[in-house]
Design a protein around this motif. Sequence first.
Motif, PDB file in Angstrom:
ATOM      1  N   VAL A   2      91.015  33.369  71.240  1.00  0.00           N
ATOM      2  CA  VAL A   2      92.357  33.111  72.281  1.00  0.00           C
ATOM      3  C   VAL A   2      93.363  33.173  71.468  1.00  0.00           C
ATOM      4  O   VAL A   2      93.586  32.697  70.335  1.00  0.00           O
ATOM      5  CB  VAL A   2      91.818  31.533  72.759  1.00  0.00           C
ATOM      6  N   ASN A   3      94.502  33.417  72.398  1.00  0.00           N
ATOM      7  CA  ASN A   3      95.849  33.634  71.846  1.00  0.00           C
ATOM      8  C   ASN A   3      96.777  32.893  72.479  1.00  0.00           C
ATOM      9  O   ASN A   3      96.923  32.780  73.852  1.00  0.00           O
ATOM     10  CB  ASN A   3      96.157  35.458  71.919  1.00  0.00           C
ATOM     11  N   PHE A   4      97.247  31.780  71.963  1.00  0.00           N
ATOM     12  CA  PHE A   4      98.205  30.811  72.588  1.00  0.00           C
ATOM     13  C   PHE A   4      99.803  31.351  72.320  1.00  0.00           C
ATOM     14  O   PHE A   4     100.488  30.228  72.504  1.00  0.00           O
ATOM     15  CB  PHE A   4      98.029  29.417  72.138  1.00  0.00           C
ATOM     16  N   HIS A   5      99.840  32.355  71.242  1.00  0.00           N
ATOM     17  CA  HIS A   5     101.398  32.494  71.049  1.00  0.00           C
ATOM     18  C   HIS A   5     102.311  32.795  72.269  1.00  0.00           C
ATOM     19  O   HIS A   5     101.912  33.402  73.219  1.00  0.00           O
ATOM     20  CB  HIS A   5     101.549  33.867  70.102  1.00  0.00           C
ATOM     21  N   MET A  52      93.603  24.355  64.076  1.00  0.00           N
ATOM     22  CA  MET A  52      93.080  25.605  63.975  1.00  0.00           C
ATOM     23  C   MET A  52      91.781  25.897  64.566  1.00  0.00           C
ATOM     24  O   MET A  52      91.056  24.790  64.874  1.00  0.00           O
ATOM     25  CB  MET A  52      92.820  26.024  62.529  1.00  0.00           C
ATOM     26  N   PHE A  53      91.480  26.989  65.131  1.00  0.00           N
ATOM     27  CA  PHE A  53      90.376  27.318  65.983  1.00  0.00           C
ATOM     28  C   PHE A  53      88.943  27.615  64.955  1.00  0.00           C
ATOM     29  O   PHE A  53      89.319  28.130  63.948  1.00  0.00           O
ATOM     30  CB  PHE A  53      90.426  28.548  66.624  1.00  0.00           C
ATOM     31  N   ASN A  54      88.042  26.916  65.501  1.00  0.00           N
ATOM     32  CA  ASN A  54      86.798  27.065  64.427  1.00  0.00           C
ATOM     33  C   ASN A  54      86.195  28.379  65.080  1.00  0.00           C
ATOM     34  O   ASN A  54      86.487  29.083  66.063  1.00  0.00           O
ATOM     35  CB  ASN A  54      85.850  25.775  64.451  1.00  0.00           C
ATOM     36  N   ASP A  55      84.966  28.641  64.250  1.00  0.00           N
ATOM     37  CA  ASP A  55      84.027  29.737  64.673  1.00  0.00           C
ATOM     38  C   ASP A  55      83.620  29.876  66.249  1.00  0.00           C
ATOM     39  O   ASP A  55      83.423  30.844  66.900  1.00  0.00           O
ATOM     40  CB  ASP A  55      83.067  29.724  63.708  1.00  0.00           C
ATOM     41  N   GLN A  56      83.445  28.628  66.917  1.00  0.00           N
ATOM     42  CA  GLN A  56      82.948  28.538  68.234  1.00  0.00           C
ATOM     43  C   GLN A  56      84.322  28.617  69.321  1.00  0.00           C
ATOM     44  O   GLN A  56      83.972  28.329  70.641  1.00  0.00           O
ATOM     45  CB  GLN A  56      82.333  27.313  68.444  1.00  0.00           C
ATOM     46  N   GLY A  57      85.580  28.964  68.783  1.00  0.00           N
ATOM     47  CA  GLY A  57      86.538  28.813  69.576  1.00  0.00           C
ATOM     48  C   GLY A  57      87.072  27.675  70.058  1.00  0.00           C
ATOM     49  O   GLY A  57      88.079  27.496  70.761  1.00  0.00           O
ATOM     50  N   VAL A  58      86.681  26.379  69.223  1.00  0.00           N
ATOM     51  CA  VAL A  58      87.157  25.245  69.664  1.00  0.00           C
ATOM     52  C   VAL A  58      88.283  24.841  68.740  1.00  0.00           C
ATOM     53  O   VAL A  58      88.498  25.110  67.564  1.00  0.00           O
ATOM     54  CB  VAL A  58      86.235  24.139  69.482  1.00  0.00           C
ATOM     55  N   LEU A  59      89.560  24.449  69.386  1.00  0.00           N
ATOM     56  CA  LEU A  59      90.687  24.061  68.667  1.00  0.00           C
ATOM     57  C   LEU A  59      90.617  22.552  68.134  1.00  0.00           C
ATOM     58  O   LEU A  59      90.554  21.556  69.006  1.00  0.00           O
ATOM     59  CB  LEU A  59      91.879  24.086  69.499  1.00  0.00           C
ATOM     60  N   LYS A  60      90.851  22.288  66.815  1.00  0.00           N
ATOM     61  CA  LYS A  60      90.765  21.006  66.198  1.00  0.00           C
ATOM     62  C   LYS A  60      91.856  20.668  65.674  1.00  0.00           C
ATOM     63  O   LYS A  60      92.561  21.647  64.810  1.00  0.00           O
ATOM     64  CB  LYS A  60      89.561  20.787  65.417  1.00  0.00           C
ATOM     65  N   CYS A  77      92.611  15.570  68.031  1.00  0.00           N
ATOM     66  CA  CYS A  77      92.333  16.013  69.272  1.00  0.00           C
ATOM     67  C   CYS A  77      91.196  17.427  69.139  1.00  0.00           C
ATOM     68  O   CYS A  77      91.255  18.090  68.110  1.00  0.00           O
ATOM     69  CB  CYS A  77      93.255  16.440  70.334  1.00  0.00           C
ATOM     70  N   ILE A  78      90.438  17.360  69.884  1.00  0.00           N
ATOM     71  CA  ILE A  78      89.621  18.611  69.977  1.00  0.00           C
ATOM     72  C   ILE A  78      89.764  19.244  71.478  1.00  0.00           C
ATOM     73  O   ILE A  78      89.429  18.451  72.388  1.00  0.00           O
ATOM     74  CB  ILE A  78      88.092  18.241  69.934  1.00  0.00           C
ATOM     75  N   LEU A  79      90.147  20.433  71.483  1.00  0.00           N
ATOM     76  CA  LEU A  79      90.167  21.016  72.834  1.00  0.00           C
ATOM     77  C   LEU A  79      89.716  22.379  72.782  1.00  0.00           C
ATOM     78  O   LEU A  79      89.435  23.267  72.066  1.00  0.00           O
ATOM     79  CB  LEU A  79      91.861  21.458  72.921  1.00  0.00           C
ATOM     80  N   ARG A  80      89.166  22.492  74.155  1.00  0.00           N
ATOM     81  CA  ARG A  80      88.257  23.806  74.333  1.00  0.00           C
ATOM     82  C   ARG A  80      88.930  24.628  75.408  1.00  0.00           C
ATOM     83  O   ARG A  80      89.068  24.093  76.643  1.00  0.00           O
ATOM     84  CB  ARG A  80      86.944  23.404  74.934  1.00  0.00           C
ATOM     85  N   PRO A  81      89.376  25.992  74.938  1.00  0.00           N
ATOM     86  CA  PRO A  81      89.945  26.932  75.921  1.00  0.00           C
ATOM     87  C   PRO A  81      89.140  27.235  76.988  1.00  0.00           C
ATOM     88  O   PRO A  81      87.774  27.528  76.740  1.00  0.00           O
ATOM     89  CB  PRO A  81      90.366  28.037  74.999  1.00  0.00           C
ATOM     90  N   MET A  82      89.687  27.384  78.247  1.00  0.00           N
ATOM     91  CA  MET A  82      88.779  27.900  79.377  1.00  0.00           C
ATOM     92  C   MET A  82      89.722  28.521  80.402  1.00  0.00           C
ATOM     93  O   MET A  82      90.855  28.141  80.912  1.00  0.00           O
ATOM     94  CB  MET A  82      88.061  26.652  80.269  1.00  0.00           C
TER      95      MET A  82
END
Length: 107
Positions: A2-5, A52-60, A77-82
């Motif tokens: 995912v790109n949040f830039h 940073m994003f982990n291998d599962q695409g979760v932002l920690k 925080c732990i954020l999951r992109p959808m």
Amino acid sequence: MVNFHNKIFISTTNQDKGGSTSETTFYFKQNKNIVKATYNGRNIVYGELIGMFNDQGVLKAAFNQLNAASQFVGGTCILRPMEKTLRGVWTYAGENTVEKELILEEL
């Protein structure tokens, strides 16, 4: 990945005690899997998040903010992109650890 830039998100959850409200706006930057954001609005004078994003695409990430009551607050925080939403949990550090749900929607 995912790109949040240069993306802007707004909180759709309302929290008490100086937390984010629907007036809290997040301004994201990203370099590879490192993400940072500044944010402010209503109860929050200024906040920063870095993670940073982990291998599962979760932002920690970790965050620090100054609220309208002149209190510094921090945590993780732990954020999951959808689709165009980030959904997750903020854990505030301190004597009484508190978890709050956070939902951010892209503008």
